[in-house]
Scaffold this motif. Structure first.
Motif, PDB file in Angstrom:
ATOM      1  N   THR A   1      20.273   1.607  42.278  1.00  0.00           N
ATOM      2  CA  THR A   1      20.244   3.088  42.805  1.00  0.00           C
ATOM      3  C   THR A   1      18.966   3.607  41.876  1.00  0.00           C
ATOM      4  O   THR A   1      18.674   3.277  40.947  1.00  0.00           O
ATOM      5  CB  THR A   1      21.404   4.046  42.203  1.00  0.00           C
ATOM      6  N   LEU A   2      18.296   4.758  42.584  1.00  0.00           N
ATOM      7  CA  LEU A   2      17.265   5.319  41.832  1.00  0.00           C
ATOM      8  C   LEU A   2      17.417   7.077  41.968  1.00  0.00           C
ATOM      9  O   LEU A   2      17.489   7.325  43.408  1.00  0.00           O
ATOM     10  CB  LEU A   2      15.855   5.005  42.646  1.00  0.00           C
ATOM     11  N   ASP A   3      17.789   7.693  40.976  1.00  0.00           N
ATOM     12  CA  ASP A   3      17.808   9.247  41.286  1.00  0.00           C
ATOM     13  C   ASP A   3      16.535   9.807  40.544  1.00  0.00           C
ATOM     14  O   ASP A   3      16.421   9.598  39.518  1.00  0.00           O
ATOM     15  CB  ASP A   3      18.959   9.610  40.572  1.00  0.00           C
ATOM     16  N   ILE A   4      15.923  10.640  41.246  1.00  0.00           N
ATOM     17  CA  ILE A   4      14.751  11.502  40.917  1.00  0.00           C
ATOM     18  C   ILE A   4      14.954  12.888  40.918  1.00  0.00           C
ATOM     19  O   ILE A   4      15.353  13.528  41.795  1.00  0.00           O
ATOM     20  CB  ILE A   4      13.410  11.054  41.728  1.00  0.00           C
ATOM     21  N   THR A   5      14.670  13.360  39.840  1.00  0.00           N
ATOM     22  CA  THR A   5      14.803  15.039  39.638  1.00  0.00           C
ATOM     23  C   THR A   5      13.325  15.364  39.020  1.00  0.00           C
ATOM     24  O   THR A   5      12.898  15.045  38.057  1.00  0.00           O
ATOM     25  CB  THR A   5      15.701  15.271  38.483  1.00  0.00           C
ATOM     26  N   PRO A   6      12.755  16.371  39.659  1.00  0.00           N
ATOM     27  CA  PRO A   6      13.171  17.205  40.962  1.00  0.00           C
ATOM     28  C   PRO A   6      13.420  16.258  42.236  1.00  0.00           C
ATOM     29  O   PRO A   6      12.645  15.269  42.135  1.00  0.00           O
ATOM     30  CB  PRO A   6      12.235  18.237  41.287  1.00  0.00           C
ATOM     31  N   GLU A   7      14.109  16.488  43.053  1.00  0.00           N
ATOM     32  CA  GLU A   7      14.027  15.440  44.268  1.00  0.00           C
ATOM     33  C   GLU A   7      12.657  15.350  44.916  1.00  0.00           C
ATOM     34  O   GLU A   7      11.895  16.423  45.387  1.00  0.00           O
ATOM     35  CB  GLU A   7      15.079  16.106  45.319  1.00  0.00           C
ATOM     36  N   PRO A   8      12.285  14.242  45.329  1.00  0.00           N
ATOM     37  CA  PRO A   8      10.943  14.212  45.880  1.00  0.00           C
ATOM     38  C   PRO A   8      10.966  14.580  47.435  1.00  0.00           C
ATOM     39  O   PRO A   8      11.739  14.482  48.010  1.00  0.00           O
ATOM     40  CB  PRO A   8      10.587  12.494  45.879  1.00  0.00           C
ATOM     41  N   ALA A   9       9.853  14.987  47.932  1.00  0.00           N
ATOM     42  CA  ALA A   9       9.773  15.209  49.282  1.00  0.00           C
ATOM     43  C   ALA A   9       9.749  14.161  50.130  1.00  0.00           C
ATOM     44  O   ALA A   9      10.150  14.186  51.229  1.00  0.00           O
ATOM     45  CB  ALA A   9       8.317  16.229  49.255  1.00  0.00           C
ATOM     46  N   ALA A  10       9.028  13.008  49.625  1.00  0.00           N
ATOM     47  CA  ALA A  10       9.166  11.618  50.271  1.00  0.00           C
ATOM     48  C   ALA A  10       9.395  10.541  49.294  1.00  0.00           C
ATOM     49  O   ALA A  10       8.748  10.593  48.332  1.00  0.00           O
ATOM     50  CB  ALA A  10       7.952  11.497  51.147  1.00  0.00           C
ATOM     51  N   LEU A  11       9.959   9.541  49.712  1.00  0.00           N
ATOM     52  CA  LEU A  11      10.307   8.447  48.979  1.00  0.00           C
ATOM     53  C   LEU A  11      10.245   7.144  49.855  1.00  0.00           C
ATOM     54  O   LEU A  11      10.925   7.139  50.834  1.00  0.00           O
ATOM     55  CB  LEU A  11      11.545   8.450  48.125  1.00  0.00           C
ATOM     56  N   ARG A  12       9.348   6.340  49.543  1.00  0.00           N
ATOM     57  CA  ARG A  12       9.303   5.130  50.490  1.00  0.00           C
ATOM     58  C   ARG A  12       9.017   4.024  49.536  1.00  0.00           C
ATOM     59  O   ARG A  12       8.617   3.872  48.322  1.00  0.00           O
ATOM     60  CB  ARG A  12       7.878   5.323  51.338  1.00  0.00           C
ATOM     61  N   TRP A  13       9.249   2.801  50.170  1.00  0.00           N
ATOM     62  CA  TRP A  13       9.406   1.644  49.507  1.00  0.00           C
ATOM     63  C   TRP A  13       8.395   0.529  50.059  1.00  0.00           C
ATOM     64  O   TRP A  13       8.027   0.536  51.126  1.00  0.00           O
ATOM     65  CB  TRP A  13      10.810   0.982  49.393  1.00  0.00           C
ATOM     66  N   MET A  14       8.085  -0.098  49.183  1.00  0.00           N
ATOM     67  CA  MET A  14       6.973  -1.311  49.616  1.00  0.00           C
ATOM     68  C   MET A  14       6.730  -2.523  48.546  1.00  0.00           C
ATOM     69  O   MET A  14       7.367  -2.393  47.382  1.00  0.00           O
ATOM     70  CB  MET A  14       5.287  -0.580  49.740  1.00  0.00           C
ATOM     71  N   PHE A  15       6.212  -3.420  49.333  1.00  0.00           N
ATOM     72  CA  PHE A  15       5.762  -4.686  48.486  1.00  0.00           C
ATOM     73  C   PHE A  15       4.457  -4.811  48.067  1.00  0.00           C
ATOM     74  O   PHE A  15       3.637  -4.590  48.869  1.00  0.00           O
ATOM     75  CB  PHE A  15       6.166  -5.999  48.909  1.00  0.00           C
ATOM     76  N   ASP A  16       4.113  -5.069  46.919  1.00  0.00           N
ATOM     77  CA  ASP A  16       2.710  -5.117  46.435  1.00  0.00           C
ATOM     78  C   ASP A  16       2.169  -6.441  46.848  1.00  0.00           C
ATOM     79  O   ASP A  16       2.680  -7.267  47.153  1.00  0.00           O
ATOM     80  CB  ASP A  16       2.390  -4.667  44.956  1.00  0.00           C
ATOM     81  N   VAL A  17       0.847  -6.685  46.351  1.00  0.00           N
ATOM     82  CA  VAL A  17       0.191  -7.980  46.560  1.00  0.00           C
ATOM     83  C   VAL A  17       1.015  -9.150  45.799  1.00  0.00           C
ATOM     84  O   VAL A  17       0.882 -10.423  46.359  1.00  0.00           O
ATOM     85  CB  VAL A  17      -1.350  -7.879  46.173  1.00  0.00           C
TER      86      VAL A  17
END
Length: 287
Positions: free
Chosen positions: A16-32
């Motif tokens: 789980t990942l909880d961020i404060t303040p709530e982000p306008a956008a959160l995306r996931w990716m794999f790096d190189v």
């Protein structure tokens, strides 16, 4: 980079990942390198930014690692095959200047005057030498210490020791890469390990027949015991656990606090609930 890498020796059960303040956008990716990275953007003003990550995983430690090396790699020196070299070449290249060959000399001090040495014995001796002869210091400064500074002063943080050994291993022609992750150390027992309570760093060395093998020079650990991988990279700058930028006043205070708590959870057969005994061999990062 908070989410551990899923592998045969550590199976991710929940994250789980909880961020404060709530982000306008959160995306996931794999790096190189195949590390899982979360990218958050914000649209509001705030006086504090908090990331709280909870992880449950199943960890299979190697208490007495015996690496099934390819026959030609059981003793050093050895060479990598032509099919591996294009992918390993950048991990063999030295990244720091060593004009007087001091890191070279330190690396070669573990070699016999004549003949060959078992590869596992060589790397284990180097790993444990740092633990025995260097002083651990928790540094809050940005970046990694020059390996020559670490070698001459015989002191540094976990990331400094990892980089020193990476450069030494590379000086011997072996491929090495940086690992960022978590350390299981019940009750923060300094007699057992140092470097707990925050993120931890060590290295992997590529050995034919065994693949990428863990070495933690800070604690003299050979194998994955008590080590939970989050990110691997050719250079430490590519595996920073948290980084970004913000707009604010020049007078804004950029203080930061990091807490990592790793505990063991055991399931009771009757209820299926978990308990925290505070010791054991299968660590689970809880926060």
């Amino acid at each position: 980079m908070f989410r551990p890498r899923d592998s045969y020796d550590q199976r991710l059960i929940e994250a789980t990942l909880d961020i404060t303040p709530e982000p306008a956008a959160l995306r996931w990716m794999f790096d190189v390198f195949g590390n899982c990275v979360a990218v958050a953007t914000f649209a509001t003003r705030a006086e504090r930014l908090t990331f709280a990550c909870g992880i449950t995983l199943e960890h299979t430690p190697e208490h007495a690692p015996v690496f099934p090396l390819a026959p030609h790699a059981t003793h050093y020196p050895f060479g990598y095959g032509a099919e591996d070299m294009p992918d390993l070449a950048r991990s063999i290249e030295r990244q720091w200047p060593d004009p007087r060959h001091e890191v070279d000399a330190w690396a070669r001090s573990f070699l016999p005057e004549q003949g060959r040495i078992p590869t596992q014995e060589l790397l284990a001796a180097m790993t444990r030498s740092v633990r025995a002869n260097f002083t651990y210091l928790a540094r809050s400064e940005k970046g990694v210490q020059d390996p020559l500074t670490t070698l001459r002063g015989r002191r540094g943080s976990c990331r400094d020791f990892a980089v020193l050994m990476m450069e030494a291993v590379r000086a011997l022609g072996m491929a090495a890469r940086f690992v960022s992750g978590y350390l299981y150390n019940p009750r923060n027992d300094r007699a057992r390990h140092v470097g707990g309570g925050s993120t931890h760093a060590w290295l992997q060395v590529y050995l034919p027949g065994a693949g990428w093998v863990e070495f933690d020079p800070t604690n003299g650990i050979v194998g994955n015991r008590d080590l939970i991988r989050v990110a691997v990279a050719r250079d430490p700058a590519q595996a920073v656990p948290l980084h970004g930028s913000f707009y604010g006043l020049a007078s804004d205070d950029l203080g930061m606090r990091v807490e990592v708590d790793v505990v063991e959870l055991t399931e009771t057969p009757a209820t299926g609930q978990t308990e925290r005994p505070g010791h054991g061999s299968d660590p689970v990062p809880a926060r």
